[in-house]
Design a protein around this motif. Sequence first.
Motif, PDB file in Angstrom:
ATOM      1  N   MET A  12       0.786  -1.286  -0.033  1.00  0.00           N
ATOM      2  CA  MET A  12       0.002   0.079   0.073  1.00  0.00           C
ATOM      3  C   MET A  12       0.817   1.226   0.072  1.00  0.00           C
ATOM      4  O   MET A  12       0.522   2.137  -0.612  1.00  0.00           O
ATOM      5  N   SER A  13       1.904   1.245   0.831  1.00  0.00           N
ATOM      6  CA  SER A  13       2.663   2.483   0.981  1.00  0.00           C
ATOM      7  C   SER A  13       3.593   2.577  -0.399  1.00  0.00           C
ATOM      8  O   SER A  13       3.758   3.751  -0.617  1.00  0.00           O
ATOM      9  N   VAL A  14       4.089   1.498  -1.479  1.00  0.00           N
ATOM     10  CA  VAL A  14       4.316   1.935  -2.781  1.00  0.00           C
ATOM     11  C   VAL A  14       3.549   2.464  -3.601  1.00  0.00           C
ATOM     12  O   VAL A  14       3.775   3.351  -4.377  1.00  0.00           O
ATOM     13  N   ILE A  15       2.389   2.412  -3.436  1.00  0.00           N
ATOM     14  CA  ILE A  15       1.148   2.894  -4.353  1.00  0.00           C
ATOM     15  C   ILE A  15       0.996   4.214  -3.849  1.00  0.00           C
ATOM     16  O   ILE A  15       1.140   5.194  -4.740  1.00  0.00           O
ATOM     17  N   ALA A  16       1.248   4.804  -2.723  1.00  0.00           N
ATOM     18  CA  ALA A  16       1.006   5.876  -2.218  1.00  0.00           C
ATOM     19  C   ALA A  16       2.205   6.799  -2.800  1.00  0.00           C
ATOM     20  O   ALA A  16       2.062   8.091  -2.984  1.00  0.00           O
ATOM     21  N   VAL A  17       3.554   6.127  -2.626  1.00  0.00           N
ATOM     22  CA  VAL A  17       4.451   7.007  -3.074  1.00  0.00           C
ATOM     23  C   VAL A  17       4.710   7.369  -4.575  1.00  0.00           C
ATOM     24  O   VAL A  17       4.903   8.445  -4.934  1.00  0.00           O
ATOM     25  N   LEU A  18       4.121   6.352  -5.366  1.00  0.00           N
ATOM     26  CA  LEU A  18       4.183   6.422  -6.720  1.00  0.00           C
ATOM     27  C   LEU A  18       3.030   7.395  -7.013  1.00  0.00           C
ATOM     28  O   LEU A  18       3.324   8.355  -7.998  1.00  0.00           O
ATOM     29  N   ALA A  19       1.837   7.458  -6.432  1.00  0.00           N
ATOM     30  CA  ALA A  19       1.079   8.395  -6.768  1.00  0.00           C
ATOM     31  C   ALA A  19       1.630   9.760  -6.206  1.00  0.00           C
ATOM     32  O   ALA A  19       1.398  10.715  -6.990  1.00  0.00           O
ATOM     33  N   LEU A  37       2.017  12.781  -9.001  1.00  0.00           N
ATOM     34  CA  LEU A  37       1.215  14.239  -8.778  1.00  0.00           C
ATOM     35  C   LEU A  37       2.346  15.242  -8.586  1.00  0.00           C
ATOM     36  O   LEU A  37       2.064  16.209  -9.254  1.00  0.00           O
ATOM     37  N   ALA A  38       3.415  15.077  -8.233  1.00  0.00           N
ATOM     38  CA  ALA A  38       4.397  15.816  -7.911  1.00  0.00           C
ATOM     39  C   ALA A  38       5.119  16.470  -9.334  1.00  0.00           C
ATOM     40  O   ALA A  38       5.347  17.540  -9.735  1.00  0.00           O
ATOM     41  N   GLY A  39       5.111  15.263 -10.271  1.00  0.00           N
ATOM     42  CA  GLY A  39       5.702  15.439 -11.702  1.00  0.00           C
ATOM     43  C   GLY A  39       4.666  16.074 -12.546  1.00  0.00           C
ATOM     44  O   GLY A  39       5.057  16.993 -13.108  1.00  0.00           O
ATOM     45  N   VAL A  40       3.451  16.081 -12.440  1.00  0.00           N
ATOM     46  CA  VAL A  40       2.471  16.841 -12.988  1.00  0.00           C
ATOM     47  C   VAL A  40       2.675  18.098 -12.598  1.00  0.00           C
ATOM     48  O   VAL A  40       2.355  19.173 -13.557  1.00  0.00           O
ATOM     49  N   ILE A  41       2.407  18.326 -11.361  1.00  0.00           N
ATOM     50  CA  ILE A  41       2.580  19.832 -11.070  1.00  0.00           C
ATOM     51  C   ILE A  41       3.806  20.575 -11.384  1.00  0.00           C
ATOM     52  O   ILE A  41       3.561  21.591 -11.871  1.00  0.00           O
ATOM     53  N   GLY A  42       4.985  19.934 -11.514  1.00  0.00           N
ATOM     54  CA  GLY A  42       6.271  20.361 -11.907  1.00  0.00           C
ATOM     55  C   GLY A  42       6.166  20.701 -13.368  1.00  0.00           C
ATOM     56  O   GLY A  42       6.714  21.792 -13.644  1.00  0.00           O
ATOM     57  N   TRP A  43       5.346  19.804 -14.089  1.00  0.00           N
ATOM     58  CA  TRP A  43       5.074  20.135 -15.586  1.00  0.00           C
ATOM     59  C   TRP A  43       4.461  21.347 -15.677  1.00  0.00           C
ATOM     60  O   TRP A  43       4.628  22.122 -16.665  1.00  0.00           O
ATOM     61  N   LEU A  44       3.152  21.489 -15.168  1.00  0.00           N
ATOM     62  CA  LEU A  44       2.413  22.441 -15.375  1.00  0.00           C
ATOM     63  C   LEU A  44       2.956  23.799 -14.965  1.00  0.00           C
ATOM     64  O   LEU A  44       2.865  24.752 -15.680  1.00  0.00           O
ATOM     65  N   VAL A  45       3.856  23.779 -13.836  1.00  0.00           N
ATOM     66  CA  VAL A  45       4.668  25.131 -13.335  1.00  0.00           C
ATOM     67  C   VAL A  45       5.581  25.487 -14.514  1.00  0.00           C
ATOM     68  O   VAL A  45       5.621  26.725 -14.845  1.00  0.00           O
ATOM     69  N   ASN A  46       6.343  24.514 -15.010  1.00  0.00           N
ATOM     70  CA  ASN A  46       7.501  24.913 -15.964  1.00  0.00           C
ATOM     71  C   ASN A  46       7.275  24.762 -17.384  1.00  0.00           C
ATOM     72  O   ASN A  46       8.006  25.010 -18.209  1.00  0.00           O
ATOM     73  N   ARG A  47       5.947  24.499 -17.582  1.00  0.00           N
ATOM     74  CA  ARG A  47       5.683  24.462 -19.243  1.00  0.00           C
ATOM     75  C   ARG A  47       5.974  25.647 -20.089  1.00  0.00           C
ATOM     76  O   ARG A  47       6.209  25.374 -21.278  1.00  0.00           O
ATOM     77  N   ARG A  48       5.762  26.739 -19.141  1.00  0.00           N
ATOM     78  CA  ARG A  48       5.881  27.849 -20.192  1.00  0.00           C
ATOM     79  C   ARG A  48       7.488  28.583 -19.949  1.00  0.00           C
ATOM     80  O   ARG A  48       7.672  29.658 -20.460  1.00  0.00           O
TER      81      ARG A  48
END
Length: 141
Positions: A1-8, A12-23
């Motif tokens: 269960m903790s592996v799934i939480a870490v991957l999630a 999420l951090a990767g998506v947020i980083g991409w959104l912040v830096n896409r421009r």
Amino acid sequence: MSVIAVLAALTLAGVIGWLVNRRAGVLRDVEVNDAGSGAADDTAAAFLGLQPGGPTVVHFSAPWCGPCAGVRRVVDKVCADLGGVAHREIDIDADPAAARRFSVLSLPTTLIFDADGRQRYRAAGVPTAVALRSALEPLLA
């Protein structure tokens, strides 16, 4: 269960980083006001001490800014290749008034002015040489 939480969390951090830096580094057009013959931009050009006659690339930097060295290399190369393009680097620690005047909120920030001293483009982050060249070539004509 903790592996799934870490991957999630990582996803999420990767998506947020991409959104912040896409421009980051993308040159955006700046609205040119022809109705007033650029009076506000003339003031901006005078404030920076820009010389008329050709486009000028102005980038804001600081000695502690790592990506600013990347902008310096890109701008130096493109300006040398094109010729007729002036380049001015402004250290925000030494000239905070200029940073305030142009609403520089992050480093590096790059501005491109045309031969008449009107601001035409703006980028936060490191612009690519191709994007910089594409913005400058029409201003040389």
